[in-house]
Design a protein around this motif. Structure first.
Motif, mmCIF file in Angstrom:
data_model
loop_
_atom_site.group_PDB
_atom_site.id
_atom_site.type_symbol
_atom_site.label_atom_id
_atom_site.label_comp_id
_atom_site.label_asym_id
_atom_site.label_seq_id
_atom_site.Cartn_x
_atom_site.Cartn_y
_atom_site.Cartn_z
ATOM 1 N N GLU A 113 0.827 -1.349 -0.206
ATOM 2 C CA GLU A 113 -0.072 -0.090 0.013
ATOM 3 C C GLU A 113 0.817 1.134 -0.029
ATOM 4 O OE1 GLU A 113 -3.190 0.391 2.798
ATOM 5 O OE2 GLU A 113 -4.146 -1.207 2.241
ATOM 6 N N THR A 114 2.013 1.349 0.765
ATOM 7 C CA THR A 114 2.829 2.243 0.759
ATOM 8 C C THR A 114 3.971 2.266 -0.169
ATOM 9 O OG1 THR A 114 4.028 1.311 2.743
ATOM 10 C CG2 THR A 114 2.207 2.519 3.309
ATOM 11 N N GLY A 115 4.726 1.354 -0.421
ATOM 12 C CA GLY A 115 5.849 1.221 -1.030
ATOM 13 C C GLY A 115 6.986 1.233 -0.415
ATOM 14 N N TYR A 116 6.826 1.133 1.041
ATOM 15 C CA TYR A 116 7.853 1.248 2.239
ATOM 16 C C TYR A 116 7.922 -0.071 2.684
ATOM 17 C CZ TYR A 116 8.338 6.359 1.795
ATOM 18 O OH TYR A 116 8.850 7.824 1.317
ATOM 19 N N PRO A 117 9.222 -0.580 3.296
ATOM 20 C CA PRO A 117 9.454 -1.807 4.016
ATOM 21 C C PRO A 117 8.200 -1.710 5.341
ATOM 22 C CG PRO A 117 11.411 -0.705 3.713
ATOM 23 C CD PRO A 117 10.396 0.092 3.201
ATOM 24 N N SER A 118 7.560 -2.758 5.399
ATOM 25 C CA SER A 118 6.530 -2.964 6.405
ATOM 26 C C SER A 118 6.968 -2.403 7.692
ATOM 27 C CB SER A 118 6.132 -4.520 6.467
ATOM 28 O OG SER A 118 5.204 -4.806 7.638
ATOM 29 N N THR A 119 6.101 -1.798 8.327
ATOM 30 C CA THR A 119 6.242 -1.201 9.702
ATOM 31 C C THR A 119 5.066 -2.075 10.673
ATOM 32 O OG1 THR A 119 4.889 0.441 9.091
ATOM 33 C CG2 THR A 119 7.340 0.870 9.190
ATOM 34 N N SER A 120 4.866 -3.233 10.295
ATOM 35 C CA SER A 120 3.575 -3.590 11.135
ATOM 36 C C SER A 120 4.167 -4.072 12.657
ATOM 37 C CB SER A 120 3.118 -5.094 10.426
ATOM 38 O OG SER A 120 4.015 -6.070 10.833
ATOM 39 N N ASP A 121 3.298 -4.531 13.334
ATOM 40 C CA ASP A 121 3.557 -4.729 14.838
ATOM 41 C C ASP A 121 4.357 -6.182 14.962
ATOM 42 O OD1 ASP A 121 1.470 -5.993 14.210
ATOM 43 O OD2 ASP A 121 0.632 -5.699 16.364
ATOM 44 N N ILE A 122 4.505 -6.697 13.809
ATOM 45 C CA ILE A 122 4.990 -8.233 13.986
ATOM 46 C C ILE A 122 6.580 -8.215 13.744
ATOM 47 C CG2 ILE A 122 4.968 -10.448 12.734
ATOM 48 C CD1 ILE A 122 1.946 -9.962 12.006
ATOM 49 N N GLU A 123 7.219 -9.120 14.530
ATOM 50 C CA GLU A 123 8.682 -9.565 14.793
ATOM 51 C C GLU A 123 8.736 -10.513 13.588
ATOM 52 O OE1 GLU A 123 11.787 -7.454 15.267
ATOM 53 O OE2 GLU A 123 10.570 -7.539 17.181
ATOM 54 N N SER A 124 7.884 -11.878 13.904
ATOM 55 C CA SER A 124 7.832 -12.742 13.044
ATOM 56 C C SER A 124 6.779 -13.519 13.039
ATOM 57 C CB SER A 124 9.140 -13.854 13.417
ATOM 58 O OG SER A 124 8.688 -14.719 14.272
ATOM 59 N N VAL A 125 6.336 -14.144 11.849
ATOM 60 C CA VAL A 125 5.089 -14.967 11.789
ATOM 61 C C VAL A 125 5.522 -16.194 11.418
ATOM 62 C CG1 VAL A 125 4.474 -13.843 9.743
ATOM 63 C CG2 VAL A 125 2.691 -15.062 10.714
ATOM 64 N N THR A 126 4.931 -17.279 11.864
ATOM 65 C CA THR A 126 5.172 -18.742 11.527
ATOM 66 C C THR A 126 3.864 -19.182 10.928
ATOM 67 O OG1 THR A 126 7.134 -18.855 13.039
ATOM 68 C CG2 THR A 126 5.934 -21.093 11.996
ATOM 69 N N ILE A 127 3.647 -19.905 9.717
ATOM 70 C CA ILE A 127 2.721 -20.652 9.335
ATOM 71 C C ILE A 127 2.930 -22.188 9.426
ATOM 72 C CG2 ILE A 127 1.031 -20.787 7.671
ATOM 73 C CD1 ILE A 127 0.739 -18.099 8.797
ATOM 74 N N VAL A 128 1.890 -22.824 9.756
ATOM 75 C CA VAL A 128 1.971 -24.495 9.843
ATOM 76 C C VAL A 128 0.743 -24.909 9.189
ATOM 77 C CG1 VAL A 128 2.199 -26.081 11.328
ATOM 78 C CG2 VAL A 128 2.936 -24.250 12.131
ATOM 79 N N CYS A 129 1.024 -25.542 7.917
ATOM 80 C CA CYS A 129 0.115 -26.233 7.163
ATOM 81 C C CYS A 129 0.647 -27.043 6.271
ATOM 82 C CB CYS A 129 -0.932 -24.981 6.409
ATOM 83 S SG CYS A 129 -0.131 -24.298 5.150
ATOM 84 N N PRO A 130 0.072 -28.069 5.631
ATOM 85 C CA PRO A 130 0.756 -29.165 4.971
ATOM 86 C C PRO A 130 1.275 -28.494 3.436
ATOM 87 C CG PRO A 130 -1.657 -29.778 5.537
ATOM 88 C CD PRO A 130 -1.364 -28.444 5.738
ATOM 89 N N ASN A 131 0.739 -27.392 2.991
ATOM 90 C CA ASN A 131 0.963 -27.019 1.820
ATOM 91 C C ASN A 131 2.328 -25.875 1.719
ATOM 92 O OD1 ASN A 131 1.379 -25.343 -0.705
ATOM 93 N ND2 ASN A 131 -0.695 -26.066 -1.435
ATOM 94 N N GLY A 132 3.453 -26.173 1.499
ATOM 95 C CA GLY A 132 4.731 -25.087 1.624
ATOM 96 C C GLY A 132 4.446 -23.907 1.041
ATOM 97 N N MET A 133 3.750 -23.821 -0.223
ATOM 98 C CA MET A 133 3.626 -22.938 -1.019
ATOM 99 C C MET A 133 2.650 -21.690 -0.378
ATOM 100 S SD MET A 133 2.844 -22.432 -5.206
ATOM 101 C CE MET A 133 1.553 -23.580 -5.340
ATOM 102 N N TYR A 134 1.530 -22.543 0.055
ATOM 103 C CA TYR A 134 0.550 -21.633 1.029
ATOM 104 C C TYR A 134 1.238 -21.042 2.229
ATOM 105 C CZ TYR A 134 -4.199 -20.772 2.797
ATOM 106 O OH TYR A 134 -5.259 -20.126 3.482
ATOM 107 N N ALA A 135 1.788 -21.936 2.772
ATOM 108 C CA ALA A 135 2.468 -21.380 4.030
ATOM 109 C C ALA A 135 3.442 -20.133 3.875
ATOM 110 C CB ALA A 135 3.348 -22.478 4.763
#
Ligand code: AMP
Ligand code: MG
Length: 336
Positions: free
Chosen positions: A251-273
């Motif tokens: 939306e901004t074209g700037y590096p994300s400044t979200s409140d997240i340090e890291s997010v991990t996804i667990v699911c069987p499909n690696g591409m989706y994750a």
């Protein structure tokens, strides 16, 4: 009688040695990262052959998706040397990317390359572009305009947020085709498992501590993908100490400044994750949790900048914090 007993023991020994699972480990560099493949098999030769097949496949995938290899499909399309998507793997990932682009309301956008390049993330000659330049380049990032027939003028693609997950899925397929039933892949932090550990127990996967060395959490899993996106993976700092990470807010074209340090996804499909890690990172915790409630076909672990640990209820039994957090929250799909 004695001979029969001897024969019995010899058979027993032969049986157990043939069942003994040998661990074969191989590390190599591909797709701009280090990859490690660990295969458990009672036939080390078969394991070696499987790993060789896997490496050939990963190289083939890099030959399609690399933004820097001058003979790759993506490079040629980005630089007007080839029109249209003729490669089947590219079409598959493009289709999937379009779905996630729509689902994530544009948080996942492989059309951000003109901007990512301008910031220097391709060459590592980092700079903060002018606001005018970013606004001008944002006009060329509408991913909905990309068709099989080619790219609109000025647009360029980068599948860096999804290609490693795709490669992981294809690598697991190769191992299965080769008759391997127990393996774990680490593609630059993207973990994908095949079957269970050789002793039939669960795999124990670490989630990296973003603030220090080592792991922040341990996760016990069956056959699945465990993919993490973190701001710590690649970033630069300006002279005032401002940090600019490699995950961009479309939306901004700037590096994300979200409140997240890291997010991990667990699911069987690696591409989706893989696609989801980048999407949820950009969304920030609140939107990410709402997204999950509407699409509860995966599990997540979010580490926030405020040292909070937030995860989906399904992981309650399998997630073990290894450091102290200021707050630990387990979210159920029905929580308000
Ligand atoms: P990941 O580590 O999976 O989050 O992928 C990050 C990589 O994807 C970056 O190095 C960029 O090449 C690319 N990228 C950055 N921001 C985005 C975004 N919002 N959507 C899609 N790809 C992105
Ligand atoms: Mg990703």
């Amino acid at each position: 009688m004695k001979t029969i007993r001897y024969l019995f023991y010899i058979c027993l020994i032969l049986f157990f040695t043939s069942c003994k699972q040998v661990k074969t480990v191989e590390s190599f560099k591909a797709m701009n990262t280090f990859m490690t493949v660990t295969v458990f098999s009672n036939n080390p030769k078969k394991a070696e052959q499987a790993i060789n097949g896997l490496k050939i496949k990963v190289n083939e995938i890099e030959d399609v998706f690399s933004t820097t290899r001058e003979n790759s499909d993506v490079y040629k399309i980005n630089n007007g040397l080839e029109y249209g998507f003729n490669n089947e793997m590219l079409k598959e990932v493009l289709d999937f990317s379009k779905t996630i682009y729509r689902k994530s309301s544009g948080a996942f956008n492989p059309g951000m390359y003109p901007i990512i390049k301008e910031w220097g993330f391709t060459t590592e000659e980092y700079k903060v572009p002018s606001k005018t330049k970013i606004e001008e380049l944002l006009k060329y990032t509408d991913f909905s305009k990309v068709e099989y027939s080619g790219l609109p003028e000025g647009m360029q693609l980068d599948f860096g947020a999804i290609a490693k997950g795709y490669a992981g899925d294809k690598a697991i397929e190769i191992l299965k085709e080769c008759g391997i039933t127990s393996a774990i892949l680490d593609f630059g932090g993207n973990i994908q498992t095949l079957g269970l550990k050789s002793d039939d127990s669960l795999w124990k996967v670490g989630i990296r501590n973003p603030w220090n060395n080592g792991a922040a959490c341990a996760l016990k899993v069956k056959e699945t993908a465990v993919v993490t996106s973190g701001g710590y993976e690649r970033f630069f700092e300006d002279e005032n100490g401002n940090r600019y990470i490699h995950i961009f807010d479309p939306e901004t074209g700037y590096p994300s400044t979200s409140d997240i340090e890291s997010v991990t996804i667990v699911c069987p499909n690696g591409m989706y994750a893989d696609a989801l890690t980048t999407s949820l990172f950009v969304m920030g915790t609140k939107k990410a949790v709402n997204f999950w409630k509407e699409n509860p076909d995966f599990d997540f672990v979010i580490l926030t900048k405020k040292h909070e640990l937030i995860f989906s209820r399904n992981l309650e039994q399998s997630l073990e914090p290894l450091i102290s957090f200021d707050c630990i929250e387990c979210i159920s799909a029905f929580d308000l």
